[in-house]
Design a protein around this motif. Structure first.
Motif, short mmCIF file in Angstrom:
data_model
loop_
_atom_site.label_atom_id
_atom_site.label_comp_id
_atom_site.label_asym_id
_atom_site.label_seq_id
_atom_site.Cartn_x
_atom_site.Cartn_y
_atom_site.Cartn_z
N LYS A 23 0.87 -1.18 0.00
CA LYS A 23 0.00 0.00 0.00
C LYS A 23 0.90 1.23 0.00
O LYS A 23 1.91 1.26 0.69
CB LYS A 23 -0.88 0.03 1.25
N VAL A 24 0.51 2.20 -0.79
CA VAL A 24 1.32 3.41 -0.90
C VAL A 24 0.44 4.62 -0.60
O VAL A 24 -0.68 4.70 -1.10
CB VAL A 24 1.93 3.55 -2.31
N LYS A 25 0.97 5.52 0.19
CA LYS A 25 0.22 6.75 0.47
C LYS A 25 0.54 7.74 -0.65
O LYS A 25 1.68 8.16 -0.82
CB LYS A 25 0.71 7.32 1.82
N GLU A 47 -4.82 6.20 0.10
CA GLU A 47 -3.96 5.02 0.03
C GLU A 47 -4.26 4.29 -1.27
O GLU A 47 -5.42 3.99 -1.57
CB GLU A 47 -4.29 4.10 1.21
N VAL A 48 -3.24 4.03 -2.06
CA VAL A 48 -3.42 3.29 -3.31
C VAL A 48 -2.63 1.99 -3.18
O VAL A 48 -1.75 1.86 -2.34
CB VAL A 48 -2.95 4.09 -4.54
N TYR B 55 -0.60 1.22 -10.19
CA TYR B 55 -1.33 1.51 -8.96
C TYR B 55 -2.83 1.38 -9.20
O TYR B 55 -3.30 1.61 -10.32
CB TYR B 55 -1.04 2.94 -8.49
N THR B 56 -3.57 1.02 -8.17
CA THR B 56 -5.02 1.01 -8.27
C THR B 56 -5.59 1.97 -7.24
O THR B 56 -5.09 2.08 -6.12
CB THR B 56 -5.63 -0.39 -8.02
N VAL B 57 -6.63 2.69 -7.65
CA VAL B 57 -7.32 3.61 -6.74
C VAL B 57 -8.81 3.30 -6.81
O VAL B 57 -9.37 3.18 -7.90
CB VAL B 57 -7.00 5.07 -7.11
N TYR B 101 -10.45 -6.71 -3.29
CA TYR B 101 -9.70 -5.57 -3.82
C TYR B 101 -8.31 -5.50 -3.21
O TYR B 101 -7.32 -5.25 -3.91
CB TYR B 101 -10.46 -4.27 -3.54
#
Lengths: 57, 164
Positions: A23-25, A47-48, B55-57, B101
């Motif tokens: 997880k990356v902020k 958080e992505v 990346y996923t959002v 997810y």
């Protein structure tokens, strides 16, 4: 099953496989706005997830 | 479901040669419907990663919830862009639950596109959400710099019909 009738196999869905590394902020904002421009949701530094593609097909 | 209202056709034009109660009734609107439009916008700065990573959002629905509500929402596009002319990724996924997810256990993959400067996924008929599912976009820019800033815009409509 009648003689000569072929069994129809269901279509295989194409799903790429991925693995979450961490997880990356993120720095920045996520905003949800209506068509009138009204901000209804705002998140700062969300958080992505960092994903690695492990299988293309 | 709302009850359609009834009304009395005003007594105008009765007696005229071209008067028709059927036509007068048909030209008066008894139902109005509309869709509420929403846009999701992000401007995020992230560390650059090699090709093969992204990346996923996740999308947040009104009320701050991460799972789709009972009222369907129709996603029409995902447009990712960056200030530089670098390779950009845009993707859209559906997950059965928040737990799925978090481990990227994809239920439905709606597509992945790449482009230089921008990448866009577009669905003419829209993707209708299912209640309880999580929807997330894939975002990334590939370049030699240590960080990148990416912008995402997604347009969607909520179904809402108003009678009256």
């Amino acid at each position: 099953m009648a003689k000569g009738r072929k069994k129809i196999k269901p279509e295989k869905k194409f799903k790429p496989k991925g693995k979450v590394i961490k997880k990356v902020k993120a720095k920045g904002k996520m905003i949800t706005i209506t068509g009138d421009g009204e901000i209804i949701e705002e998140t700062e530094n969300p958080e992505v997830l960092l994903v690695e593609i492990t299988k293309e097909k | 479901m709302a009850t359609p209202r009834t009304f009395v056709v005003p007594a105008r034009g009765i007696g005229r040669k071209d008067y028709s109660a059927v036509v007068e009734h048909a030209t008066q609107a008894s139902m109005r419907g509309h869709q509420t439009r929403y846009s999701s916008v992000i401007a995020l700065t992230l560390p650059t990663v090699p090709f093969g990573f992204f990346y996923t959002v996740y999308f947040i629905f009104p009320g701050g919830i991460v799972t789709a509500p009972a009222t369907p929402r129709h996603f029409y596009n995902i447009l990712n862009s960056t200030e530089r002319n670098a390779l950009v990724l845009a993707a859209f996924f559906r997950f059965n639950s928040w737990a799925d997810y978090l481990i990227h256990n994809v239920d439905e993959w709606y597509g992945t596109v790449y482009g230089y400067g921008k990448a866009e996924l577009h669905w003419t008929n829209g993707i209708k959400t299912e209640e309880g599912k999580v929807y997330a976009a894939g975002i990334c820019e590939y370049s030699e710099r240590p960080n990148f800033t990416i912008h995402m815009t997604s347009h969607s409509l909520f179904e809402e019909v108003v009678y009256g």
